[in-house]
Design a protein around this motif. Structure first.
Motif, PDB file in Angstrom:
ATOM      1  N   ALA A 324       0.522  -1.357  -0.198  1.00 45.70           N
ATOM      2  CA  ALA A 324       0.124  -0.186  -0.415  1.00 45.70           C
ATOM      3  C   ALA A 324       1.150   1.603  -0.372  1.00 45.70           C
ATOM      4  CB  ALA A 324      -1.194   0.088   1.458  1.00 45.70           C
ATOM      5  N   TYR A 325       1.573   1.271   0.716  1.00 47.51           N
ATOM      6  CA  TYR A 325       2.915   2.389   0.720  1.00 47.51           C
ATOM      7  C   TYR A 325       3.452   2.094  -0.543  1.00 47.51           C
ATOM      8  CZ  TYR A 325       7.473   4.469   2.118  1.00 47.51           C
ATOM      9  OH  TYR A 325       8.344   5.928   1.059  1.00 47.51           O
ATOM     10  N   TYR A 326       3.577   1.295  -1.504  1.00 46.98           N
ATOM     11  CA  TYR A 326       4.483   2.076  -2.488  1.00 46.98           C
ATOM     12  C   TYR A 326       3.537   2.043  -3.828  1.00 46.98           C
ATOM     13  CZ  TYR A 326       9.126   0.387  -1.101  1.00 46.98           C
ATOM     14  OH  TYR A 326      10.022   0.597  -0.235  1.00 46.98           O
ATOM     15  N   LYS A 327       2.649   2.070  -3.496  1.00 49.24           N
ATOM     16  CA  LYS A 327       0.923   1.816  -4.529  1.00 49.24           C
ATOM     17  C   LYS A 327       0.993   3.590  -4.219  1.00 49.24           C
ATOM     18  CE  LYS A 327      -3.488   0.631  -5.674  1.00 49.24           C
ATOM     19  NZ  LYS A 327      -4.430  -0.172  -5.577  1.00 49.24           N
ATOM     20  N   HIS A 328       0.711   4.372  -3.302  1.00 47.14           N
ATOM     21  CA  HIS A 328       0.318   5.518  -2.552  1.00 47.14           C
ATOM     22  C   HIS A 328       1.820   6.454  -3.551  1.00 47.14           C
ATOM     23  CE1 HIS A 328      -1.018   8.712  -0.072  1.00 47.14           C
ATOM     24  NE2 HIS A 328       0.719   9.149   0.061  1.00 47.14           N
ATOM     25  N   LYS A 329       2.963   6.241  -3.258  1.00 46.80           N
ATOM     26  CA  LYS A 329       4.046   6.860  -3.656  1.00 46.80           C
ATOM     27  C   LYS A 329       4.260   6.719  -4.747  1.00 46.80           C
ATOM     28  CE  LYS A 329       8.920   7.643  -2.232  1.00 46.80           C
ATOM     29  NZ  LYS A 329       9.530   6.697  -1.691  1.00 46.80           N
ATOM     30  N   ILE A 330       3.488   5.679  -5.633  1.00 43.05           N
ATOM     31  CA  ILE A 330       3.567   5.377  -6.903  1.00 43.05           C
ATOM     32  C   ILE A 330       2.742   6.726  -7.419  1.00 43.05           C
ATOM     33  CG2 ILE A 330       3.287   4.007  -9.838  1.00 43.05           C
ATOM     34  CD1 ILE A 330       4.967   2.023  -8.051  1.00 43.05           C
ATOM     35  N   SER A 331       1.295   6.433  -7.186  1.00 39.48           N
ATOM     36  CA  SER A 331       0.559   7.403  -7.407  1.00 39.48           C
ATOM     37  C   SER A 331       0.516   8.816  -7.452  1.00 39.48           C
ATOM     38  CB  SER A 331      -1.094   6.586  -6.683  1.00 39.48           C
ATOM     39  OG  SER A 331      -1.051   6.971  -5.284  1.00 39.48           O
ATOM     40  N   LYS A 332       0.892   8.878  -6.409  1.00 42.31           N
ATOM     41  CA  LYS A 332       1.416  11.076  -5.277  1.00 42.31           C
ATOM     42  C   LYS A 332       2.393  10.791  -7.156  1.00 42.31           C
ATOM     43  CE  LYS A 332       0.184  12.265  -2.556  1.00 42.31           C
ATOM     44  NZ  LYS A 332      -1.117  13.415  -2.221  1.00 42.31           N
ATOM     45  N   LYS A 333       3.806  10.300  -6.736  1.00 42.27           N
ATOM     46  CA  LYS A 333       4.551  10.624  -8.105  1.00 42.27           C
ATOM     47  C   LYS A 333       3.573  11.000  -9.404  1.00 42.27           C
ATOM     48  CE  LYS A 333       9.433   8.990 -10.299  1.00 42.27           C
ATOM     49  NZ  LYS A 333      10.130   8.646  -9.904  1.00 42.27           N
ATOM     50  N   ASN A 334       2.815  10.186  -9.888  1.00 41.29           N
ATOM     51  CA  ASN A 334       2.477   9.857 -11.384  1.00 41.29           C
ATOM     52  C   ASN A 334       1.692  11.418 -10.853  1.00 41.29           C
ATOM     53  OD1 ASN A 334       3.154   7.967 -12.413  1.00 41.29           O
ATOM     54  ND2 ASN A 334       1.291   6.406 -11.835  1.00 41.29           N
ATOM     55  N   GLU A 335       0.727  11.422 -10.222  1.00 41.02           N
ATOM     56  CA  GLU A 335      -0.198  12.950 -10.026  1.00 41.02           C
ATOM     57  C   GLU A 335       1.281  14.062 -10.475  1.00 41.02           C
ATOM     58  OE1 GLU A 335      -2.262  12.771  -6.433  1.00 41.02           O
ATOM     59  OE2 GLU A 335      -3.698  11.108  -6.362  1.00 41.02           O
ATOM     60  N   SER A 336       1.892  14.227  -9.714  1.00 48.08           N
ATOM     61  CA  SER A 336       3.208  15.336  -9.750  1.00 48.08           C
ATOM     62  C   SER A 336       3.136  15.100 -10.559  1.00 48.08           C
ATOM     63  CB  SER A 336       4.130  14.612  -8.449  1.00 48.08           C
ATOM     64  OG  SER A 336       5.071  16.292  -8.873  1.00 48.08           O
TER      65      SER A 336
END
Length: 348
Positions: A324-336
């Protein structure tokens, strides 16, 4: 309590069949705890300093509902490092020279430089309040930096060989030390959290465990705790502080075969010390910074990684929080990335 993070522990398989409440502030716990209090004999434990102090201030009430850390009494001043040092000395532990400093006051004239500054109460400060100062001039510069700590403790800086993080548990009958981590690396360097080390049995360290037991008993505390020491080349251990709560590095004890939390939940259980095994621990997300900063090579780090059997932020049998941590991190990076691809005249 999830005010600034996403509480990834909520994805643990061990919480799927229990009650999990995600709250924004500690005071929101009280009605939830009252609701949960119908079952007799439940243990109340804390995992960070502010929560431990919050429970301590409400011991009289909460002890009517749960088995609390102080069983209705209070630790009170012992969240203060000065009070801890006084009690540690009375119990026979070696403590560095320390003075309490209030911002704006004149510096004591007899400080034994170098010194280190720390928040007097951990929950009221930040890691950024910790400074190692070689001279009075450096100390004045450090004290001039912006901080929310009104009171600090200024302490003799001990030239350590390494740090020791000893973990234990106090039941109604006995204080049990599960072992200790010989910290090889920290981040930030010298003053930060343990990044890599070896968890070993207490016999490998010359820590006075009887003095530690006296400290915990005099404090009136029950539950998981940790004690931090500085070990010098001369073989001396200097007391730093006690954490009256469960801490993340205590997971190393479970990985090594000593489940302190199970013992606390059921004191009839016995630890099978024959199953104890020295265990390397790593918080790889911060330990990798040593490679990034050039302190060690990637090959050196990989050797340490491969011999590690306790990853503080990964449980191989319960990968839900990590994924869940890495999924969140990747999604935040994509949003950025998506945000910066929008034409400037359409930002709003």
């Amino acid at each position: 309590m999830c005010h600034e993070d996403n509480c990834f522990v909520r994805y643990s398989k061990y919480l799927k069949h229990g009650n999990l409440y995600v709250l924004n502030e500690l005071d929101a716990c009280l009605p939830v705890l009252e609701q949960l209090a119908s079952e007799v004999g439940q243990l109340l434990m804390t995992t960070f300093d502010a929560a431990a102090e919050w429970v301590d201030q409400r011991e009289q009430l909460l002890s009517q509902w749960f088995l609390t850390p102080c069983r209705g009494k209070q630790i009170g001043r012992l969240f203060n490092k000065e009070a801890q040092c006084e009690l540690a000395k009375s119990c026979g532990l070696t403590v560095p020279y320390s003075v309490v400093y209030h911002r704006g006051d004149a510096l004591p004239a007899d400080l034994p430089y170098p010194v280190i500054t720390k928040p007097l109460v951990s929950s009221e400060g930040e890691k950024s309040d910790i400074h190692i100062c070689q001279t009075a001039g450096e100390l004045l510069e450090a004290l001039a930096l912006e901080s929310r700590s009104e009171y600090l403790i200024i302490q003799e800086f001990i030239q350590k060989e390494f740090e020791i993080d000893a973990v234990g548990v106090s039941t109604d009958e006995v204080v049990v030390m599960g072992g200790a981590i010989h910290k090889y690396r920290h981040w930030p360097r010298l003053v930060g959290a343990g990044a890599f080390g070896l968890f070993d049995c207490m016999e490998r360290f010359n820590v006075d465990t009887e003095a530690v037991s006296r400290f915990i008993r005099k404090a009136g505390y029950h539950g998981p705790f940790s004690v931090e020491f500085l070990h010098t080349k001369e073989g001396k251990n200097y007391f730093m502080e006690v954490n009256f709560r469960n801490e993340g590095l205590a997971y190393a004890s479970t990985c090594a075969g000593v489940n302190l939390h199970a013992l606390y939940a059921d004191s009839t259980k016995r630890i099978n010390w024959d199953k104890f095994r020295p265990t390397y621990m790593m918080n790889y997300s911060i330990d990798l910074l040593y490679v990034k900063e050039g302190d060690i090579t990637l090959g050196h780090w990989l050797k340490d990684f491969l011999k590690t059997r306790c990853f503080i932020n990964v449980c191989l049998t319960d990968l839900g929080p990590t994924l869940a941590y890495y999924k969140h991190k990747i999604s935040k990076k994509n949003e950025s990335i998506g945000m910066y691809s929008v034409p400037a005249d359409r930002w709003y």
